[in-house]
Design a protein around this motif. Structure first.
Motif, PDB file in Angstrom:
ATOM      1  N   MET A 237      15.051   1.049  -2.590  1.00 57.55           N
ATOM      2  CA  MET A 237      13.818   0.699  -3.406  1.00 57.55           C
ATOM      3  C   MET A 237      13.426   1.702  -4.531  1.00 57.55           C
ATOM      4  O   MET A 237      13.931   2.792  -4.583  1.00 57.55           O
ATOM      5  N   SER A 238      13.314   1.028  -5.638  1.00 56.74           N
ATOM      6  CA  SER A 238      12.610   1.655  -6.588  1.00 56.74           C
ATOM      7  C   SER A 238      11.503   1.455  -7.094  1.00 56.74           C
ATOM      8  O   SER A 238      10.895   0.535  -6.779  1.00 56.74           O
ATOM      9  N   VAL A 239      10.714   2.709  -7.348  1.00 54.48           N
ATOM     10  CA  VAL A 239       8.985   2.752  -7.610  1.00 54.48           C
ATOM     11  C   VAL A 239       9.168   2.911  -9.149  1.00 54.48           C
ATOM     12  O   VAL A 239       9.618   3.792  -9.742  1.00 54.48           O
TER      13      VAL A 239
ATOM     14  N   ASP B 231       6.343   1.781   1.417  1.00 49.52           N
ATOM     15  CA  ASP B 231       6.753   2.646   0.409  1.00 49.52           C
ATOM     16  C   ASP B 231       5.607   2.486  -0.993  1.00 49.52           C
ATOM     17  O   ASP B 231       5.222   3.182  -1.380  1.00 49.52           O
ATOM     18  N   VAL B 232       5.448   1.205  -1.202  1.00 50.89           N
ATOM     19  CA  VAL B 232       4.558   0.792  -2.188  1.00 50.89           C
ATOM     20  C   VAL B 232       2.993   1.591  -1.903  1.00 50.89           C
ATOM     21  O   VAL B 232       2.544   2.301  -2.824  1.00 50.89           O
TER      22      VAL B 232
ATOM     23  N   SER C 193       2.589   0.523  -9.001  1.00 52.86           N
ATOM     24  CA  SER C 193       3.697   0.898  -8.480  1.00 52.86           C
ATOM     25  C   SER C 193       4.453  -0.635  -8.071  1.00 52.86           C
ATOM     26  O   SER C 193       3.811  -1.672  -8.313  1.00 52.86           O
TER      27      SER C 193
ATOM     28  N   ARG D  44      13.533  -5.733  -4.661  1.00 54.87           N
ATOM     29  CA  ARG D  44      14.705  -5.922  -3.467  1.00 54.87           C
ATOM     30  C   ARG D  44      15.647  -6.945  -3.802  1.00 54.87           C
ATOM     31  O   ARG D  44      15.255  -7.670  -4.745  1.00 54.87           O
TER      32      ARG D  44
ATOM     33  N   ALA E 266       9.077  -2.054   2.994  1.00 56.91           N
ATOM     34  CA  ALA E 266       8.883  -1.959   1.468  1.00 56.91           C
ATOM     35  C   ALA E 266       7.324  -1.610   0.982  1.00 56.91           C
ATOM     36  O   ALA E 266       7.014  -1.014  -0.093  1.00 56.91           O
TER      37      ALA E 266
ATOM     38  N   CYS F 226       8.220  -2.519  -6.494  1.00 58.87           N
ATOM     39  CA  CYS F 226       9.463  -2.326  -5.510  1.00 58.87           C
ATOM     40  C   CYS F 226      10.419  -3.679  -5.857  1.00 58.87           C
ATOM     41  O   CYS F 226       9.795  -4.655  -5.756  1.00 58.87           O
TER      42      CYS F 226
ATOM     43  N   GLN G  15      10.123  -9.075  -4.883  1.00 58.69           N
ATOM     44  CA  GLN G  15       9.845  -7.901  -5.395  1.00 58.69           C
ATOM     45  C   GLN G  15       8.297  -7.721  -4.804  1.00 58.69           C
ATOM     46  O   GLN G  15       7.550  -8.727  -4.483  1.00 58.69           O
TER      47      GLN G  15
END
Length: 394
Positions: A1-3, A256-257, A165, A169, A253, A167, A173
């Motif tokens: 994941m990228s935040v 995480d967000v 924020s 994938r 995900a 994410c 997204q």
């Protein structure tokens, strides 16, 4: 994941199928943006939401709780600069008119438009209503798939920074924005959060994922023990990616967000000089871990000690001793910023070894009775917090 960090990310317009805007309608004395609109262009129009646990609910909450029942959300209108809470029948009519105005301009049903407000409780008049309606119309005229940052800025109150924020994938997204800087207590916090995704989900799936995510993120943010009247977290699903993700992958995900945003809310809490993560490990149950962590997070003596850079671990033990959780107080270990200051309920390393000067503070409480754990996110108690909240309505 990228935040996506900070307030510069696209946030709610990261996923496909969403447009947003933020405009200044004159609700804030600063002249900054105060009306935000987020629209779901589909093809799915799925929505889910969780609301404050406070029995004293603002008019937008009362409206949105009714509107979300069918699991359909076309748009959401948010205003800062006025909570529209305890404003009587006029206030509820204002919320209704806001949804109707947005629905008319978007060509949708007013029952599929959610409304959120944040600001001072007990204020609202014809001027307030007129500004909200005008701002809603102008925001809809400026809708764009690049409008996420403007929307995030428009919902700020005492926030010092916009909070977004995202994410990314494979094939789908999640994007989000949040506001909140005080009254951060569970159920949820004094916050408004809008989360968007282009994944394919049913209303039932969206609701289950959202509740699971908020339970371990926003519901564990406990800055000052005060619960708001206006809290709302909304998940909007466009399905524009055409991808139905694995349930566990999507939930992970989303957690995480939500956690990323909760930590940003914690870092921006009113007047705080320390962000404190209270981690409880080896508890008998997760509920016990949460109860113990929350007892410390709400203890003003402990919070004042952290403000003074004083590793007073005795206040930790005194706080957890008020709980009904299963543990032996004389077997507990406590660490502060990596230094074990208490072992088996007694002194361990010298307090002088603990460095509490960094803004980030970590407290680890080992109950030694089971395998459950939890983290509660809180802040210290400062002069600035008292000053800011003593003059909030001035």
């Amino acid at each position: 994941m990228s935040v996506v960090e900070g307030g510069g990310g696209p946030g709610v317009t990261t996923p496909r199928g969403f447009e947003a805007a933020g405009v200044a309608a004159g609700l804030k004395s600063t002249g900054r943006a105060d009306i935000a609109v987020v629209v779901n262009r589909g093809p799915l129009k799925v929505g889910a939401a969780v609301f404050t646990g406070n029995r004293a609910k603002a008019n937008p909450i009362l409206w949105s709780q009714q509107a979300i029942e069918d699991g359909v959300v076309e748009a959401i209108v948010l205003n800062s600069g006025g909570a529209n809470c305890f404003t009587g029948a006029f206030g509820f009519q204002t919320t209704h008119h806001t949804a109707e105005k947005a629905a008319e301009l978007l060509g949708v049903s007013s029952g599929d438009v959610l409304v959120c407000s944040t600001g001072l409780i007990g204020t609202g008049d014809e001027v307030f209503r007129a500004k909200v309606l005008d701002g809603t119309e102008r925001a809809i005229a400026q809708l764009s798939d690049q409008g996420g940052p403007a929307a995030a800025e428009a919902i700020m109150t005492t926030d010092s920074v916009a909070k977004t924020s995202a994410c990314h994938r494979d094939g789908w997204q999640i994007g989000a924005m949040a506001k909140g800087a005080g009254m951060l207590a569970p159920g949820l916090a004094t916050m408004l959060v809008v989360i968007t995704t282009d994944a394919v989900l049913t209303a039932q799936q969206a609701d289950a994922h959202l509740r699971a995510a908020t339970r371990v993120s926003f519901d564990r943010l406990d800055s000052d023990g005060c619960m708001s009247t206006n809290d709302q977290v909304t998940l909007m699903v466009s399905g524009a990616s055409g991808v139905a993700p694995d349930a566990d992958a999507f939930r992970s995900a989303l957690i995480d967000v939500c956690t990323d945003l909760a930590v940003k809310l914690q870092a921006d809490a009113e007047g705080a000089s320390h962000s404190i993560d209270v981690q409880v490990i080896r508890a008998d149950t997760e509920d016990d871990a949460v109860e113990v962590g929350r007892a410390v997070a709400r203890n003003n003596l402990f919070k004042a000690a952290i403000f003074g850079n004083d590793p007073n671990w005795g206040r930790v033990l005194a706080a957890i001793g008020t709980t009904s959780a299963r543990f032996d107080p004389y077997a507990v270990d406590v660490e502060m910023n990596g230094v074990r200051v208490c072992s088996d309920g007694g002194p361990d390393r010298p307090r002088e070894e603990v460095d509490l000067s960094p803004a980030q503070t970590h407290v680890l409480i080992d109950l030694k009775v089971g395998e459950a754990s939890a983290i509660i996110y809180t802040n210290d108690l400062t002069h600035d917090y008292v000053h800011e909240n003593s003059a909030y309505a001035s």
